[in-house]
Design a protein around this motif. Structure first.
Motif, mmCIF file in Angstrom:
data_model
loop_
_atom_site.group_PDB
_atom_site.id
_atom_site.type_symbol
_atom_site.label_atom_id
_atom_site.label_comp_id
_atom_site.label_asym_id
_atom_site.label_seq_id
_atom_site.Cartn_x
_atom_site.Cartn_y
_atom_site.Cartn_z
ATOM 1 N N MET A 95 24.923 41.222 4.528
ATOM 2 C CA MET A 95 23.508 41.583 4.597
ATOM 3 C C MET A 95 22.869 41.136 5.918
ATOM 4 O O MET A 95 21.918 41.741 6.384
ATOM 5 C CB MET A 95 22.751 40.994 3.409
ATOM 6 N N GLY A 96 23.425 40.087 6.512
ATOM 7 C CA GLY A 96 22.953 39.686 7.834
ATOM 8 C C GLY A 96 23.252 40.762 8.861
ATOM 9 O O GLY A 96 22.427 41.060 9.733
ATOM 10 N N PHE A 97 24.430 41.376 8.739
ATOM 11 C CA PHE A 97 24.792 42.473 9.645
ATOM 12 C C PHE A 97 23.889 43.678 9.417
ATOM 13 O O PHE A 97 23.416 44.299 10.362
ATOM 14 C CB PHE A 97 26.254 42.861 9.419
ATOM 15 N N VAL A 98 23.633 44.013 8.143
ATOM 16 C CA VAL A 98 22.759 45.145 7.818
ATOM 17 C C VAL A 98 21.362 44.908 8.370
ATOM 18 O O VAL A 98 20.741 45.800 8.972
ATOM 19 C CB VAL A 98 22.698 45.369 6.298
ATOM 20 N N ALA A 99 20.850 43.691 8.204
ATOM 21 C CA ALA A 99 19.499 43.364 8.658
ATOM 22 C C ALA A 99 19.383 43.453 10.176
ATOM 23 O O ALA A 99 18.401 43.974 10.709
ATOM 24 C CB ALA A 99 19.113 41.971 8.183
ATOM 25 N N SER A 100 20.400 42.966 10.898
ATOM 26 C CA SER A 100 20.360 43.020 12.363
ATOM 27 C C SER A 100 20.428 44.460 12.854
ATOM 28 O O SER A 100 19.816 44.807 13.876
ATOM 29 C CB SER A 100 21.506 42.200 12.959
ATOM 30 N N THR A 101 21.149 45.315 12.132
ATOM 31 C CA THR A 101 21.227 46.727 12.504
ATOM 32 C C THR A 101 19.879 47.411 12.309
ATOM 33 O O THR A 101 19.431 48.183 13.165
ATOM 34 C CB THR A 101 22.297 47.448 11.661
ATOM 35 N N CYS A 102 19.211 47.110 11.195
ATOM 36 C CA CYS A 102 17.919 47.740 10.900
ATOM 37 C C CYS A 102 16.852 47.388 11.944
ATOM 38 O O CYS A 102 15.970 48.206 12.231
ATOM 39 C CB CYS A 102 17.434 47.322 9.515
ATOM 40 N N THR A 103 16.906 46.187 12.479
ATOM 41 C CA THR A 103 15.867 45.726 13.415
ATOM 42 C C THR A 103 16.263 45.912 14.873
ATOM 43 O O THR A 103 15.511 45.517 15.772
ATOM 44 C CB THR A 103 15.548 44.239 13.163
#
Length: 297
Positions: A228-236
């Protein structure tokens, strides 16, 4: 090391040293990615195909990009600004540690780690408290380290015009103040701050949802947190592109004005323009291939 130094401080200093070393090792790739983010493409795109067979105009991956930089101006050029970046990293990590890592873990976290049952309300409150603590720490870290971040991005941007105005840590800070005044220290701060806070909000929310509805095992919690850290960094990611562009726009460098870049009136103006040109994600795919979206218009 003083024998009375707390173990948490020793651990923090050890991690800080390893992360700083990693920053030095991978700095050329960060350098190349930053130039991609501010829109510098020195190698003309060429026709190619995607894995689905669709025709696209291709751009160099990060290895080809850094290789071009090295071939053009030598090995030393790909480490220009590394000292400023390391100082930024150290200041940021120390600020975050002072704000959060020195605090003991909550009783609820200890109970969760020990496998004890806690109520949903307690679990939800713990995740919210952890988010607030992390958001406070990251906000402080970004604000305190941002002047060094602006200097680091401008040192990198000098590659485009081969300027030497920004050099060293203190020399870069003096030039930044001379060129842009006090407000120059905070160029691009708002989108970078938003990126950090939004990333934490997405990360904590998705991790909490997975742990609540999928699995509460400790090993699964660690996996969920990483993914989820990877997903969050991609979104932002687009906010980071806008931030780095604003660090350079109107800076007096060749990279900060026409024909390389528009001079933006605000970060919102920058966002709207990059969005209209489909450039908010530039530099996001760097390992294998990149596509020139501008050629598709």
């Amino acid at each position: 090391m003083d024998p009375d130094t707390p173990a948490t401080t020793v651990g923090f200093l050890g991690k800080l040293g390893m992360r700083s070393f990693a920053q030095c090792v991978f700095y050329p790739f960060e350098y190349g990615r930053t130039l991609m983010q501010i829109g510098y493409e020195p190698i003309a795109p060429w026709p190619g195909k995607t894995w689905t067979g669709q025709q696209k105009m291709m751009l160099p991956n990060i290895f080809q990009y850094v290789g071009y930089m090295k071939a053009k101006h030598g090995r030393s050029c790909i480490y220009a600004g590394v000292k400023v970046r390391i100082v930024e990293h150290v200041v940021s990590q120390v600020a975050y540690y002072v704000a959060t890592d020195s605090l003991p873990p909550s009783d609820i976290e200890t109970e969760i780690d020990e496998g004890k049952e806690v109520s949903e309300e307690e679990r939800r409150q713990w995740y919210f408290d952890e988010f607030m603590k992390a958001a406070t720490g990251r906000s402080l870290a970004v604000i305190v380290s941002h002047p060094f971040h602006v200097c680091a991005v401008r040192v990198m941007a000098q590659f485009i015009g081969q300027e030497t105005k920004y050099s060293g840590v203190f020399g870069s800070l003096r030039e930044l103040h001379r060129e842009s005044g006090i407000m120059g220290f905070f160029s691009g701060l708002v989108p970078r701050l938003l990126a950090e806070v939004c990333q934490l909000a997405i990360w904590h929310s998705l991790t909490y949802a997975l742990i609540t509805y999928v699995s509460r095992e400790r090993e699964h919690r660690d996996i969920f947190s990483t993914l989820m850290g990877f997903v969050a960094s991609t979104c932002t990611y687009p906010l980071l592109v806008v931030s780095n562009v604003m660090c350079v726009s109107g800076s007096g460098l060749a990279a900060g004005g026409p024909p390389h870049m528009r001079v933006y009136s605000s970060w919102i103006d920058c966002w709207r323009n990059l969005s209209a040109e489909d450039q908010l994600w530039r530099g996001s795919s760097i390992l294998l291939w990149r596509y020139d979206t501008r050629s598709l218009k």
